[in-house]
Design a protein around this motif. Structure first.
Motif, PDB file in Angstrom:
ATOM      1  N   ALA A  20       0.837  -1.191   0.000  1.00 48.32           N
ATOM      2  CA  ALA A  20       0.000   0.000   0.000  1.00 48.32           C
ATOM      3  C   ALA A  20       0.872   1.240   0.000  1.00 48.32           C
ATOM      4  O   ALA A  20       1.959   1.238   0.566  1.00 48.32           O
ATOM      5  CB  ALA A  20      -0.912  -0.008   1.237  1.00 48.32           C
ATOM      6  N   PRO A  21       0.417   2.330  -0.639  1.00 44.36           N
ATOM      7  CA  PRO A  21       1.228   3.544  -0.678  1.00 44.36           C
ATOM      8  C   PRO A  21       1.576   4.024   0.730  1.00 44.36           C
ATOM      9  O   PRO A  21       0.753   3.994   1.640  1.00 44.36           O
ATOM     10  CB  PRO A  21       0.316   4.544  -1.399  1.00 44.36           C
ATOM     11  N   GLY A  22       2.826   4.450   0.895  1.00 46.19           N
ATOM     12  CA  GLY A  22       3.241   5.038   2.165  1.00 46.19           C
ATOM     13  C   GLY A  22       3.681   4.039   3.210  1.00 46.19           C
ATOM     14  O   GLY A  22       4.072   4.412   4.305  1.00 46.19           O
ATOM     15  N   THR A  23       3.662   2.713   2.881  1.00 43.77           N
ATOM     16  CA  THR A  23       4.082   1.715   3.846  1.00 43.77           C
ATOM     17  C   THR A  23       5.594   1.539   3.775  1.00 43.77           C
ATOM     18  O   THR A  23       6.159   1.457   2.710  1.00 43.77           O
ATOM     19  CB  THR A  23       3.398   0.368   3.553  1.00 43.77           C
ATOM     20  N   ALA A  24       6.261   1.479   4.910  1.00 40.26           N
ATOM     21  CA  ALA A  24       7.716   1.350   4.928  1.00 40.26           C
ATOM     22  C   ALA A  24       8.136   0.480   6.100  1.00 40.26           C
ATOM     23  O   ALA A  24       8.592   0.977   7.122  1.00 40.26           O
ATOM     24  CB  ALA A  24       8.378   2.723   5.005  1.00 40.26           C
ATOM     25  N   ASP A  25       7.962  -0.826   5.971  1.00 44.09           N
ATOM     26  CA  ASP A  25       8.320  -1.732   7.051  1.00 44.09           C
ATOM     27  C   ASP A  25       9.801  -2.063   7.045  1.00 44.09           C
ATOM     28  O   ASP A  25      10.386  -2.339   8.084  1.00 44.09           O
ATOM     29  CB  ASP A  25       7.505  -3.028   6.938  1.00 44.09           C
ATOM     30  N   GLY A  26      10.428  -2.062   5.873  1.00 46.04           N
ATOM     31  CA  GLY A  26      11.828  -2.410   5.770  1.00 46.04           C
ATOM     32  C   GLY A  26      12.080  -3.870   6.119  1.00 46.04           C
ATOM     33  O   GLY A  26      11.159  -4.682   6.226  1.00 46.04           O
ATOM     34  N   ILE A  27      13.367  -4.215   6.293  1.00 50.54           N
ATOM     35  CA  ILE A  27      13.737  -5.576   6.689  1.00 50.54           C
ATOM     36  C   ILE A  27      14.680  -5.597   7.886  1.00 50.54           C
ATOM     37  O   ILE A  27      14.972  -6.674   8.414  1.00 50.54           O
ATOM     38  CB  ILE A  27      14.384  -6.355   5.531  1.00 50.54           C
ATOM     39  N   ARG A  28      15.153  -4.437   8.343  1.00 54.90           N
ATOM     40  CA  ARG A  28      16.152  -4.452   9.418  1.00 54.90           C
ATOM     41  C   ARG A  28      15.581  -4.998  10.723  1.00 54.90           C
ATOM     42  O   ARG A  28      16.335  -5.435  11.599  1.00 54.90           O
ATOM     43  CB  ARG A  28      16.749  -3.062   9.607  1.00 54.90           C
ATOM     44  N   TRP A  29      14.248  -5.004  10.863  1.00 58.80           N
ATOM     45  CA  TRP A  29      13.622  -5.558  12.057  1.00 58.80           C
ATOM     46  C   TRP A  29      13.931  -7.048  12.218  1.00 58.80           C
ATOM     47  O   TRP A  29      13.842  -7.599  13.323  1.00 58.80           O
ATOM     48  CB  TRP A  29      12.109  -5.344  12.036  1.00 58.80           C
ATOM     49  N   LEU A  30      14.315  -7.723  11.115  1.00 56.19           N
ATOM     50  CA  LEU A  30      14.651  -9.142  11.202  1.00 56.19           C
ATOM     51  C   LEU A  30      15.771  -9.403  12.213  1.00 56.19           C
ATOM     52  O   LEU A  30      15.817 -10.468  12.839  1.00 56.19           O
ATOM     53  CB  LEU A  30      15.075  -9.659   9.821  1.00 56.19           C
ATOM     54  N   ALA A  31      16.677  -8.443  12.359  1.00 53.80           N
ATOM     55  CA  ALA A  31      17.801  -8.617  13.282  1.00 53.80           C
ATOM     56  C   ALA A  31      17.338  -8.774  14.723  1.00 53.80           C
ATOM     57  O   ALA A  31      18.048  -9.381  15.543  1.00 53.80           O
ATOM     58  CB  ALA A  31      18.757  -7.433  13.160  1.00 53.80           C
ATOM     59  N   ASP A  32      16.174  -8.235  15.053  1.00 58.68           N
ATOM     60  CA  ASP A  32      15.678  -8.256  16.431  1.00 58.68           C
ATOM     61  C   ASP A  32      14.591  -9.300  16.649  1.00 58.68           C
ATOM     62  O   ASP A  32      14.008  -9.357  17.732  1.00 58.68           O
ATOM     63  CB  ASP A  32      15.127  -6.872  16.789  1.00 58.68           C
TER      64      ASP A  32
END
Length: 221
Positions: A20-32
């Motif tokens: 969806a427009p404006g969503t920015a979850d990224g992937i760096r959360w995988l480290a935690d």
């Protein structure tokens, strides 16, 4: 296409998970995330079903939408060398969450044939470190272990070197720039941030952990 709403009971279709427009979850959360056990393969230039096919999906074996618990249960029922891939699309990339043996580790160049870009992240819970690999147009471009960026492979091992230097992970001459006592999670978060920015990768935790997705049995042999 619209993202599926949080808390919906409807199983996701491969096309439902478009960002969806404006969503920015990224992937760096995988480290935690203590429960990152599944491999992740991303592909840009093909759809989720084609990604599954290139990962070795067995013809006629399509168990339907599965969440993570169902996928792990199915892994226990497959023969040695098989895994289960749950697929979807998010943020311009098709993705596969690979339970069991990650086919993306063996088939990344196949996934990337025909001008496709492919990224593979393998958590290696039983044999650290975590692994990163990037392929494009049928060739492995660059790969390394998280925390072991000094030792890079692929036909362009320095592909991410400018980003690694800018992030303070390596020095300009390719030596390690990290503090000797840097915590593993902080280290992994920094390199995942580099990969996230360079490739524009984003994947919400709920798609890996909770959401029923189209699933395929894949053969790594």
């Amino acid at each position: 296409m619209a993202d599926i709403a949080e808390g919906t009971a409807r199983p996701a279709q491969a096309s439902d998970t478009a960002q969806a427009p404006g969503t920015a979850d990224g992937i760096r959360w995988l480290a935690d995330w203590d429960q990152w056990f599944a491999g992740l393969t991303f592909a840009r230039g093909i759809g989720p079903d084609e990604l599954a096919a290139r990962l070795g999906a067995l013809p006629g074996v399509h168990p339907g939408p599965l969440g993570a618990p169902g996928a792990w249960s199915m892994v226990a029922e497959t023969v040695d060398g098989d895994g289960v891939a749950r697929v979807g699309r998010w943020g311009g990339w098709s993705f596969a969450v690979e339970h069991g043996l990650p086919a993306g580790a063996e088939r990344l160049t196949e996934v990337s044939r025909g001008g496709v870009e492919a990224v593979h992240l393998d958590p290696q819970p039983d044999h650290p470190p975590k692994q990163f690999a990037y392929a494009r147009d049928g060739e492995l471009v660059c790969c390394f272990g998280l925390g072991e960026e000094l030792w890079r492979g692929g036909h362009r091992p320095d592909f991410l070197l400018p980003e690694l230097i800018a992030a303070g992970i390596l020095t300009a001459d390719g030596a390690c720039a990290r503090p000797a006592d840097e915590a593993d999670r902080g280290r992994d978060r920094r390199i995942l941030a580099v990969i996230e920015r360079r490739f524009g990768l984003s994947l919400p935790r709920r798609l890996i952990a909770d959401t029923p997705l189209p699933a395929y049995v894949t053969c790594t042999r």
